[in-house]
Motif scaffolding. Sequence first.
Motif, PDB file in Angstrom:
ATOM      1  N   ASP A  41       0.834  -1.197   0.000  1.00 23.04           N
ATOM      2  CA  ASP A  41       0.000   0.000   0.000  1.00 23.04           C
ATOM      3  C   ASP A  41       0.870   1.249   0.000  1.00 23.04           C
ATOM      4  OD1 ASP A  41       0.947   0.240   2.607  1.00 23.04           O
ATOM      5  OD2 ASP A  41      -0.849  -0.642   3.478  1.00 23.04           O
ATOM      6  N   GLU A  94       1.143   3.584   2.230  1.00 24.67           N
ATOM      7  CA  GLU A  94       1.830   3.833   3.504  1.00 24.67           C
ATOM      8  C   GLU A  94       3.157   3.079   3.557  1.00 24.67           C
ATOM      9  OE1 GLU A  94      -0.700   2.933   6.737  1.00 24.67           O
ATOM     10  OE2 GLU A  94      -2.223   4.450   6.238  1.00 24.67           O
ATOM     11  N   TRP A  95       3.131   1.822   3.108  1.00 29.56           N
ATOM     12  CA  TRP A  95       4.381   1.034   3.073  1.00 29.56           C
ATOM     13  C   TRP A  95       5.404   1.698   2.162  1.00 29.56           C
ATOM     14  CZ3 TRP A  95       6.462  -1.046  -1.363  1.00 29.56           C
ATOM     15  CH2 TRP A  95       7.609  -1.840  -1.183  1.00 29.56           C
ATOM     16  N   MET A 122       5.681   4.851   1.287  1.00 31.97           N
ATOM     17  CA  MET A 122       6.202   6.086   1.863  1.00 31.97           C
ATOM     18  C   MET A 122       7.202   5.789   2.971  1.00 31.97           C
ATOM     19  SD  MET A 122       4.947   8.324  -0.061  1.00 31.97           S
ATOM     20  CE  MET A 122       5.696   9.699   0.825  1.00 31.97           C
ATOM     21  N   ARG A 123       6.962   4.732   3.746  1.00 28.42           N
ATOM     22  CA  ARG A 123       7.922   4.354   4.788  1.00 28.42           C
ATOM     23  C   ARG A 123       9.267   3.970   4.179  1.00 28.42           C
ATOM     24  NH1 ARG A 123       3.498   1.553   7.103  1.00 28.42           N
ATOM     25  NH2 ARG A 123       4.341  -0.421   6.318  1.00 28.42           N
ATOM     26  N   LYS A 131      11.109   7.063   3.038  1.00 29.06           N
ATOM     27  CA  LYS A 131      11.676   7.818   4.153  1.00 29.06           C
ATOM     28  C   LYS A 131      12.958   7.176   4.680  1.00 29.06           C
ATOM     29  CE  LYS A 131       7.417  10.021   5.698  1.00 29.06           C
ATOM     30  NZ  LYS A 131       6.387  10.162   6.769  1.00 29.06           N
TER      31      LYS A 131
END
Length: 237
Positions: free
Chosen positions: A187, A189-190, A192-193, A196
């Motif tokens: 997804d 969120e994964w 974007m992690r 980062k």
Amino acid sequence: MLIIVVRTLILYLVVIIALRLMGKREIGQLQPFELVVILMISELAAVPSENIGVPLLSGIIPILVLLSASLTLAWISLKSETARDIICGKPSILIDRGKISETELRRNCYNMSDLLEELRLNDIPNIADVEYAILENNGQVSVMPKVQKRPIIPDDLKITPAYEGLPLALIMDGKLKRNNLERSDKDLEWLMRELKKHKLDKIEDVLIASLDSSGKLFIQEKESQNKKKVKPLQTQV
């Protein structure tokens, strides 16, 4: 001048549509009748675009006729093996069980220099290593090396390599590929992690992010005037 531009664009679109309807093939993979059609279409399109005195339909109608003829021949060759042999021809065996066929070379106007060149293009510099060389209908030469000269494959070593699927590009040129992200069972969120972890805060800063079947994520950020060029990064996820 505007009329010439419009006529040229119309003919250009007609030619593009005609070639797309003929199917996806590279020039080296065309059958003889397909190559003839392409050459004739280019000539027919050039005349009305250069001479505004020639009606536009004088170029479009012959192109459509040629397209219809090409599709008809393609359909006939698809349905009939005999027709396919007549229209497209048959492959010729230039080297049969290690022996060069001079008869086939002469029949296809193929000389030894041509044959050796094709073998080199197939990564076989030594003609003595060839078991079969077949001249295909599209002009390419398929080469089968002798058993003792072919590369080793996993079956020879009785091993089963790990599965290698198609890598998925999750980000290309700063744009998120949502379909590929869904196919990867990940997804946003994964993703974007992971970005980062490499000090990247925005998708727009990424040149390419690709996920392979083993779970390795390849990331390369875009170059900018304020940042030094960095090496591509790989992580195991």
